[in-house]
Structures are given as C-alpha cells and as structure tokens.
Design an enzyme around this catalytic site. Structure first.
Site, PDB file in Angstrom:
ATOM      1  N   LEU A  15      16.220  47.162  34.403  1.00  0.00           N
ATOM      2  CA  LEU A  15      17.333  47.531  35.281  1.00  0.00           C
ATOM      3  C   LEU A  15      18.683  47.411  34.603  1.00  0.00           C
ATOM      4  O   LEU A  15      19.621  48.120  34.951  1.00  0.00           O
ATOM      5  CB  LEU A  15      17.328  46.645  36.527  1.00  0.00           C
ATOM      6  CG  LEU A  15      16.050  46.713  37.374  1.00  0.00           C
ATOM      7  CD1 LEU A  15      16.130  45.699  38.499  1.00  0.00           C
ATOM      8  CD2 LEU A  15      15.851  48.104  37.913  1.00  0.00           C
ATOM      9  N   ASP A 130      34.653  37.247  38.307  1.00  0.00           N
ATOM     10  CA  ASP A 130      34.435  38.581  37.735  1.00  0.00           C
ATOM     11  C   ASP A 130      34.078  39.581  38.834  1.00  0.00           C
ATOM     12  O   ASP A 130      33.141  40.368  38.698  1.00  0.00           O
ATOM     13  CB  ASP A 130      33.339  38.544  36.668  1.00  0.00           C
ATOM     14  CG  ASP A 130      33.337  39.804  35.794  1.00  0.00           C
ATOM     15  OD1 ASP A 130      34.411  40.453  35.694  1.00  0.00           O
ATOM     16  OD2 ASP A 130      32.285  40.131  35.221  1.00  0.00           O
TER      17      ASP A 130
END
Length: 465
Positions: A15, A130
């Site tokens: 992924l 983040d």
C-alpha cells in the site's frame, strides 16, 4: 491471490513505502476482512526502533472514531509489524480538485471531523505534528480518520506540558514557530488544520513555507493577500475562520473551542450553496465517492484506497514464526495488479456483496481505446516531452520530477490489460498530493483523444476460490 502471511491471511498488495519500511494489505481468504500492516525491518533500519516503539505507544493510547484504529503489533526476529484499520475511502487529498478544491458543504464536514480528532489527541496529550491531506484517510462511509503517527509525540503527562524542540513536519503545513523552536504543541496542529482548510476550499497551498523570505507568506503577514489566489477564492465567512487560525503568534491563534463555535463551522450549507464575495473562485465539482529535519524519517506513507473493510479478527496474535516468505517480488505490489491476476470483469451492480469487494472510485485513473503497447509508448513519449525521468517494469511506469517548490515528486502509472480493456491508473508515491493531481490533470487533458468517455472506473474483485 498473494503471499500467505499466516493461516487464512494473505498479503495481496503493497500500500505504501517509506523511509523505514512498507505498508501491506492483508486480506482474510474466508471472510474478505482487510487490515493494513506496517512492516519495518529493524536490521536494515536500526534507527527506526525508537520511532516504532513511540508510535506503538501512542496508538495504544488512542480509541476514537476520528483516529485510525490500532489492532496490535508483533515482533518476529528483526521485523516489527503494526496492524491498523484499513481505510476503504482513500486519502483526503484525492477528493481535492487541484486549483478548485471541493464544495464548502463537504469541506465543512471534513473540517468538523478533523477538529474533533485533533481535540481528542490533545486531550490525550498527543501532538500529531504532520497533519496534511495525505495523512487523513476516509473510511467506507466517507468519515475522516487521522493516521500516520510517525512524527507524533506526547507533550503532556499528568497535567504537565512540555515545550517541543524537534523541527519536523511538511513545510507548507508547518506553523512558523516550528522553524524557530521551541514551540507549544497544540497551536502547531491547529495551524496545520488551517492550511488543510485552505487546500480543501481552493485546491492550492498558500505558500512554500511560513517564513518572511517567502513572498506569499510575507504578503499574508502584511495583509496584502485578499486580492491574490488562493485567498480570492474563499468566501468571507470561511476566510474569517482561516485568518483566526493562521495567526503567526501562537498565543493569538484560535483555540479548538473557538473554532468549534465559529460561524462557518456552525453554518448550515446545502449542496446548492455558492460562496459569496469571492469573484476569483472557480466552479466546483462534487465528488461522490517532505520535509524532515532532526528526524530520521517517516516510517511509512499513508494508505491509498481499495477494499471495503469489515470487522477483523486480531491478526496480531495470529502471526507465526515463519516469516521467510513475507516479501515476494513476484507478487502483485498494487491492487490493480492483483485484479489482473484474478478474475476481473466490469459491472454496474454487485452480484453478491458477500463475495465481492468494491474498489473505491478515484479521480486518477482512466480507460483508453488503444492497446497495451501503444498506450505505454504514448505515455513514455509524453514523459520525454515533459523532461520527466521515467523507468518501466512489468507494465508499471515510475515517473520522477520536481514540483513547483523544487521538491521531488514521484508517481506511478499502471497500464493494465483487462480482457481488452486498458486501464491507466496513476498513484502518488512521494511528494505533494496536490502537485500530483495537477500532473494527472495535464496528462488526462493530453490524452483526451484516446480516453474512453464515460467508462466505469469502479471495478469488482472476485477472490479466487
């Protein structure tokens, strides 16, 4: 279908990739349940050990609908595994149309869910550090979930808050005080949410970095911004909220409570609403469906979309000691490769929901009426004309270029022959999601003459029996 991980669980796809490891998709052969598995090789990346343990510790603290669910972890030899909820709806950035954004109704929904998740994190004493659209996933019901805690930290213990020192994050989203240090935890996450809202409403980022040597940020600080893009695309009500969040002084920045009570957050939008007093705003469409300094790197990138998730057993406790075959370069590394290796067909309605897993509709793929060889050749010719660096391997073209901020942008084009139907599927590998989408839009415009109009881009995966 893939490589067996443990009994009944198969690795069917990679992924994402990051500085310290990979994210794999595990699917149960019997139930079709899916889970995302972070895999970190500590022998190759010994510096990752501390980061991994911190991420696991933080995940264990969290249990909220707005946070990606943690199922457990397992260590086998020098490999560390973290098992997480698989988000079927993909990344938030895939819902943002470059230079356009999304309707206010949808942006408001995601903003409310984002602020709810951030509020939960801060109550737990966790700062994400983040936050950006690439680290915000959507579940099968289109609900936002915060993920990727590789840069997160605990800033409050037993009611005592500590200042933070690490200069980390992604430059266009970081608060100005992060570049100076030290800084308080909560305001930096709130600042990032303000930048995310700008991106959702306009399809643009306002600046490269929040420093006075950046012309766009300097104009904003001097309040010379209202007539410039992206600010002239934003309605007055939303602009007022954003301006209250993007205050350079952390102590003057809007708090979570103030944001929750803001007029724009409380307003009732409808699908027919158009923003007022913002003549620069383009028409919007409604879609249904790095910078690291003083940090060794991110453990992984966030997950793209694919299989629908249902309840899953505790995979973490099922891991055996036989991990020799976990990584196999002969196995599909992307879900569309997996589709090709199984029985694939097109349909407008599911035959049996118990045996079919729906692939999420995305904006960054199209079908073409040329054959496989011609399609690949035309793509490579186009990349040459654009002076993109590219390489090809097993029908996958990896493209490397620089974005407008002179940061590396890497994306991949998968050209798949599906019983005479050629699918060209683009996915971001590294860099800014909005910059990737801009590249895709230009590529799609260039190939309009061979794109099959109105082709179905929702595919169905039939597991092998």
């Amino acid at each position: 279908m893939g490589t067996d991980f443990v009994e009944d669980w198969t690795i069917v796809s990679t992924l994402g990739e990051g500085a310290f490891g990979e994210v794999k998709l595990l699917v149960n052969k019997t139930t079709s349940d899916a889970v995302a598995m972070k895999m970190i090789d500590l022998e190759k990346h010994p510096k990752a050990s501390e980061n991994v343990q911190k991420e696991i510790c933080i995940h264990r603290m969290l249990n909220d609908p707005s946070i990606i669910r943690y199922y457990g972890q397992r260590k086998e030899g020098h490999k560390e595994y973290i098992f997480l909820e698989y988000a079927a709806g993909g990344e938030l950035f895939d819902r943002i149309e470059p230079d356009v954004g999304m309707p206010e109704l949808i942006a408001q929904k995601y903003m409310r869910q984002l602020m709810s998740g951030v509020e939960y994190l801060h109550k737990k004493g966790v700062c994400h550090r983040d936050l950006k659209p690439e680290n915000l996933l959507l579940d099968a019901n289109d609900n936002l979930k915060i993920t990727d805690f590789g840069m997160a930290t605990i800033f409050r213990v037993r009611g005592k808050e500590r200042p933070l020192e690490t200069r980390c994050g992604t430059l266009p989203y970081v608060a100005p005080e992060v570049l100076k240090r030290p800084y308080r935890a909560q305001p930096v996450d709130i600042w990032s949410c303000g930048i995310i809202l700008v991106a959702m409403l306009t399809g643009e980022l306002p600046w490269d970095k929040p420093a006075l040597d950046c012309p766009e940020y300097h104009k904003f600080r001097e309040e010379q911004f209202p007539s410039f893009s992206p600010w002239n695309k934003i309605g007055n009500m939303a602009l007022s909220l954003i301006y209250s969040i993007l205050k350079a002084e952390p102590e003057k920045r809007a708090t979570l409570d103030q944001i929750h009570k803001n007029r724009w957050m409380c307003h009732t939008f409808t699908s027919n609403d158009e923003k007022t007093n913002c003549p620069g705003s383009p028409k919007r469409k409604c879609y249904g469906a790095g910078f690291i300094d003083d940090v060794d790197g991110k453990i992984c990138q966030s997950q793209p979309e694919s299989l629908r998730v249902s309840n899953i057993n505790d995979v973490a406790t099922a891991v055996t000691h036989n991990t020799n075959d976990i990584i196999s370069f002969s196995q599909p590394t992307h879900l569309d490769d997996l589709l090709l290796s199984t029985q694939l067909h097109f349909t407008q309605s599911p035959v049996n929901q118990n045996h079919y897993q729906k692939l999420v509709k995305r904006m960054t793929r199209f079908f073409v009426n040329t054959n496989w060889e011609t399609t690949v050749q035309q793509l490579c010719d186009y990349f040459d004309k654009q002076s993109f660096k590219w390489s090809i391997n097993s029908g996958m073209v990896t493209i490397t270029t620089m974005d407008c901020r002179n940061m590396q942008l890497v994306f991949k084009a998968h050209v798949l022959d599906m019983d005479g139907h050629i699918l060209v599927d683009f996915r971001l590998s590294k860099g800014c999601g909005l910059e990737f989408k801009r590249r895709f839009v230009k590529i799609k415009q260039h190939f309009q003459n061979i794109i099959v109009k109105g082709a179905i881009d929702t595919l169905w995966l039939v597991p092998t029996k």
